[in-house]
Design a protein around this motif. Structure first.
Motif, PDB file in Angstrom:
ATOM      1  N   ASN A  93       0.828  -1.197   0.000  1.00 52.88           N
ATOM      2  CA  ASN A  93       0.000   0.000   0.000  1.00 52.88           C
ATOM      3  C   ASN A  93       0.863   1.249   0.000  1.00 52.88           C
ATOM      4  OD1 ASN A  93      -2.349  -1.478  -0.019  1.00 52.88           O
ATOM      5  ND2 ASN A  93      -2.602  -1.425   2.185  1.00 52.88           N
ATOM      6  N   ASP A  94       1.963   1.230   0.733  1.00 50.91           N
ATOM      7  CA  ASP A  94       2.870   2.367   0.748  1.00 50.91           C
ATOM      8  C   ASP A  94       3.410   2.635  -0.644  1.00 50.91           C
ATOM      9  OD1 ASP A  94       2.491   2.739   3.445  1.00 50.91           O
ATOM     10  OD2 ASP A  94       4.386   1.831   4.045  1.00 50.91           O
ATOM     11  N   GLU A  96       1.970   1.984  -3.478  1.00 49.99           N
ATOM     12  CA  GLU A  96       0.891   2.590  -4.257  1.00 49.99           C
ATOM     13  C   GLU A  96       0.706   4.054  -3.878  1.00 49.99           C
ATOM     14  OE1 GLU A  96      -2.635   0.176  -3.868  1.00 49.99           O
ATOM     15  OE2 GLU A  96      -1.504  -1.642  -4.350  1.00 49.99           O
ATOM     16  N   GLU A  97       0.759   4.342  -2.583  1.00 44.24           N
ATOM     17  CA  GLU A  97       0.599   5.725  -2.127  1.00 44.24           C
ATOM     18  C   GLU A  97       1.734   6.604  -2.627  1.00 44.24           C
ATOM     19  OE1 GLU A  97      -0.299   6.205   2.072  1.00 44.24           O
ATOM     20  OE2 GLU A  97      -1.297   4.250   2.036  1.00 44.24           O
ATOM     21  N   ARG A 100       1.227   7.212  -6.318  1.00 48.33           N
ATOM     22  CA  ARG A 100       0.146   8.207  -6.542  1.00 48.33           C
ATOM     23  C   ARG A 100       0.616   9.619  -6.196  1.00 48.33           C
ATOM     24  NH1 ARG A 100      -3.320   4.145  -4.352  1.00 48.33           N
ATOM     25  NH2 ARG A 100      -3.271   5.220  -2.370  1.00 48.33           N
ATOM     26  N   ALA A 101       1.453   9.742  -5.170  1.00 47.85           N
ATOM     27  CA  ALA A 101       1.975  11.061  -4.809  1.00 47.85           C
ATOM     28  C   ALA A 101       2.844  11.617  -5.932  1.00 47.85           C
ATOM     29  CB  ALA A 101       2.781  10.977  -3.510  1.00 47.85           C
TER      30      ALA A 101
END
Length: 162
Positions: A93-94, A96-97, A100-101
């Motif tokens: 998840n990190d 992906e985050e 996205r950032a």
């Protein structure tokens, strides 16, 4: 009949040995138990860094119905294996985050950022990097041939906690 898949059955044998070795360091009496006060140290030695609240909840989960102050290896292993699976999911998840950032900064969806654009955001937004930290990061992630930061190439590196 197939064996149900549990965190324990899905773990790499080397990781199982690493968990056992970490626990054994604190199993002073060699009886398959560890002082509950040492569990945080054991867990952190495996590269898992829980909050104190999570650690307290995990220790409570590992303890017997009537706490003795000691944790049995089998209970530790079950909870630890679940933590490792959760941590792996959190790392994904990190990634992906982080991706996205970068995409939010790359409004034209070019797949890269100019080092100066990245420097400006990293020094002024959120918890700012120091100048030295920023220079080290840019040195590691800027493509030397065209002076661009291709963020897809190092998102996984940024999300890695080891």
């Amino acid at each position: 009949m197939s064996v149900p898949q549990t965190p324990e059955t899905n773990l790499d044998p080397n990781l199982v040995r690493k968990i056992k070795s970490a626990f054994d360091v604190f199993d002073q009496a060699n009886n398959g138990t560890c002082d509950a006060r040492e569990i945080g140290t054991v867990i952190r030695s495996l590269g898992i860094n829980p909050s104190e609240e999570n650690l307290r909840l995990w220790v409570k989960e590992m303890e017997e119905e009537e706490p003795t102050g000691y944790i049995h290896y089998n209970k530790f292993f079950r909870v630890c294996a679940s933590m490792i699976f959760s941590t792996s999911a959190a790392i994904r998840n990190d990634e992906e985050e982080i991706y996205r950032a970068f995409q939010a900064l790359d409004s034209e969806r070019k797949g890269f950022l100019e080092p100066e654009v990245l420097r400006r955001y990293m020094l002024t937004e959120g918890e700012p990097f120091s100048g030295e930290e920023m220079e080290e990061m840019l040195a590691a992630c800027t493509d030397p041939t065209d002076n661009r930061v291709y963020y897809e190439d190092f998102v996984t590196l940024l999300a890695t906690t080891d």
